[in-house]
Design a protein around this motif. Structure first.
Motif, PDB file in Angstrom:
ATOM      1  N   ASP A 153       8.097   8.639  -1.749  1.00  0.00           N
ATOM      2  CA  ASP A 153       7.676   9.174  -0.457  1.00  0.00           C
ATOM      3  C   ASP A 153       6.302   8.656  -0.030  1.00  0.00           C
ATOM      4  O   ASP A 153       5.947   8.735   1.144  1.00  0.00           O
ATOM      5  N   TYR A 154       5.544   8.162  -0.988  1.00  0.00           N
ATOM      6  CA  TYR A 154       4.194   7.657  -0.735  1.00  0.00           C
ATOM      7  C   TYR A 154       4.027   6.313  -1.417  1.00  0.00           C
ATOM      8  O   TYR A 154       4.687   6.031  -2.413  1.00  0.00           O
ATOM      9  N   LEU A 155       3.103   5.505  -0.920  1.00  0.00           N
ATOM     10  CA  LEU A 155       2.745   4.257  -1.585  1.00  0.00           C
ATOM     11  C   LEU A 155       1.412   4.484  -2.283  1.00  0.00           C
ATOM     12  O   LEU A 155       0.403   4.755  -1.638  1.00  0.00           O
ATOM     13  N   TYR A 156       1.421   4.423  -3.605  1.00  0.00           N
ATOM     14  CA  TYR A 156       0.216   4.618  -4.408  1.00  0.00           C
ATOM     15  C   TYR A 156      -0.364   3.246  -4.708  1.00  0.00           C
ATOM     16  O   TYR A 156       0.269   2.421  -5.369  1.00  0.00           O
ATOM     17  N   ILE A 157      -1.566   2.983  -4.215  1.00  0.00           N
ATOM     18  CA  ILE A 157      -2.175   1.657  -4.318  1.00  0.00           C
ATOM     19  C   ILE A 157      -3.299   1.682  -5.336  1.00  0.00           C
ATOM     20  O   ILE A 157      -4.207   2.516  -5.254  1.00  0.00           O
ATOM     21  N   LEU A 158      -3.251   0.768  -6.282  1.00  0.00           N
ATOM     22  CA  LEU A 158      -4.352   0.596  -7.223  1.00  0.00           C
ATOM     23  C   LEU A 158      -5.303  -0.434  -6.618  1.00  0.00           C
ATOM     24  O   LEU A 158      -4.960  -1.606  -6.442  1.00  0.00           O
ATOM     25  N   ALA A 159      -6.497   0.026  -6.273  1.00  0.00           N
ATOM     26  CA  ALA A 159      -7.438  -0.778  -5.485  1.00  0.00           C
ATOM     27  C   ALA A 159      -7.810  -2.092  -6.146  1.00  0.00           C
ATOM     28  O   ALA A 159      -7.847  -3.131  -5.484  1.00  0.00           O
ATOM     29  N   ASN A 160      -8.097  -2.070  -7.447  1.00  0.00           N
ATOM     30  CA  ASN A 160      -8.478  -3.314  -8.121  1.00  0.00           C
ATOM     31  C   ASN A 160      -7.367  -4.353  -8.044  1.00  0.00           C
ATOM     32  O   ASN A 160      -7.628  -5.534  -7.833  1.00  0.00           O
ATOM     33  N   ASP A 161      -6.133  -3.902  -8.185  1.00  0.00           N
ATOM     34  CA  ASP A 161      -5.006  -4.832  -8.096  1.00  0.00           C
ATOM     35  C   ASP A 161      -4.864  -5.386  -6.683  1.00  0.00           C
ATOM     36  O   ASP A 161      -4.633  -6.584  -6.494  1.00  0.00           O
ATOM     37  N   ALA A 162      -5.001  -4.529  -5.688  1.00  0.00           N
ATOM     38  CA  ALA A 162      -4.875  -4.983  -4.298  1.00  0.00           C
ATOM     39  C   ALA A 162      -6.001  -5.936  -3.924  1.00  0.00           C
ATOM     40  O   ALA A 162      -5.790  -6.893  -3.179  1.00  0.00           O
ATOM     41  N   TYR A 163      -7.177  -5.692  -4.435  1.00  0.00           N
ATOM     42  CA  TYR A 163      -8.328  -6.545  -4.118  1.00  0.00           C
ATOM     43  C   TYR A 163      -8.189  -7.938  -4.742  1.00  0.00           C
ATOM     44  O   TYR A 163      -8.512  -8.932  -4.120  1.00  0.00           O
ATOM     45  N   HIS A 164      -7.693  -7.991  -5.952  1.00  0.00           N
ATOM     46  CA  HIS A 164      -7.632  -9.256  -6.694  1.00  0.00           C
ATOM     47  C   HIS A 164      -6.291  -9.984  -6.563  1.00  0.00           C
ATOM     48  O   HIS A 164      -6.165 -11.103  -7.056  1.00  0.00           O
ATOM     49  N   ASN A 165      -5.310  -9.376  -5.930  1.00  0.00           N
ATOM     50  CA  ASN A 165      -3.997 -10.002  -5.793  1.00  0.00           C
ATOM     51  C   ASN A 165      -3.587  -9.975  -4.319  1.00  0.00           C
ATOM     52  O   ASN A 165      -3.171  -8.940  -3.800  1.00  0.00           O
ATOM     53  N   LYS A 166      -3.711 -11.103  -3.667  1.00  0.00           N
ATOM     54  CA  LYS A 166      -3.476 -11.183  -2.214  1.00  0.00           C
ATOM     55  C   LYS A 166      -2.030 -10.857  -1.835  1.00  0.00           C
ATOM     56  O   LYS A 166      -1.776 -10.267  -0.791  1.00  0.00           O
ATOM     57  N   GLU A 167      -1.079 -11.224  -2.669  1.00  0.00           N
ATOM     58  CA  GLU A 167       0.326 -10.918  -2.376  1.00  0.00           C
ATOM     59  C   GLU A 167       0.552  -9.397  -2.386  1.00  0.00           C
ATOM     60  O   GLU A 167       1.204  -8.844  -1.499  1.00  0.00           O
ATOM     61  N   TYR A 168      -0.013  -8.740  -3.387  1.00  0.00           N
ATOM     62  CA  TYR A 168       0.107  -7.283  -3.478  1.00  0.00           C
ATOM     63  C   TYR A 168      -0.630  -6.610  -2.313  1.00  0.00           C
ATOM     64  O   TYR A 168      -0.136  -5.653  -1.720  1.00  0.00           O
ATOM     65  N   SER A 169      -1.786  -7.140  -1.966  1.00  0.00           N
ATOM     66  CA  SER A 169      -2.551  -6.608  -0.840  1.00  0.00           C
ATOM     67  C   SER A 169      -1.761  -6.719   0.461  1.00  0.00           C
ATOM     68  O   SER A 169      -1.695  -5.763   1.254  1.00  0.00           O
ATOM     69  N   LYS A 170      -1.124  -7.848   0.675  1.00  0.00           N
ATOM     70  CA  LYS A 170      -0.303  -8.056   1.871  1.00  0.00           C
ATOM     71  C   LYS A 170       0.874  -7.083   1.888  1.00  0.00           C
ATOM     72  O   LYS A 170       1.214  -6.510   2.929  1.00  0.00           O
TER      73      LYS A 170
END
Length: 88
Positions: free
Chosen positions: A19-36
């Motif tokens: 129901d929600y998207l839980y984002i791990l900030a360090n992963d999103a910051y360092h991985n552009k595909e995941y961030s997108k």
């Protein structure tokens, strides 16, 4: 009951089954595909700095910038390990 899946980046598509998207900030910051992937999601987004799981954590300024870029709905504010006064 609402569900939020926390999955490895390689399995990020499974997070869409919750129901929600839980984002791990360090992963999103360092991985552009995941961030997108996170940015394009229309789900309710919760972000966590996951500071205790990473050696190279983000600065507060980087964290806030990422929150804005990903259009996050809810932010988990980092705490100071074993220090309630500094956390609050």
């Amino acid at each position: 009951m609402k569900l939020c899946h926390i999955v490895p980046i390689q399995s990020k598509e499974y997070s869409l089954k919750g129901d929600y998207l839980y984002i791990l900030a360090n992963d999103a910051y360092h991985n552009k595909e995941y961030s997108k992937f996170c940015k394009s999601s229309k789900m309710y987004k919760i972000i966590d700095l996951n500071v205790h799981e990473q050696d190279n954590t983000l600065t507060w300024k980087q964290y806030v910038k990422l929150v804005v870029e990903l259009n996050v709905n809810e932010v988990i504010v980092p705490d100071v390990l074993n220090n309630q006064v500094q956390t609050l």
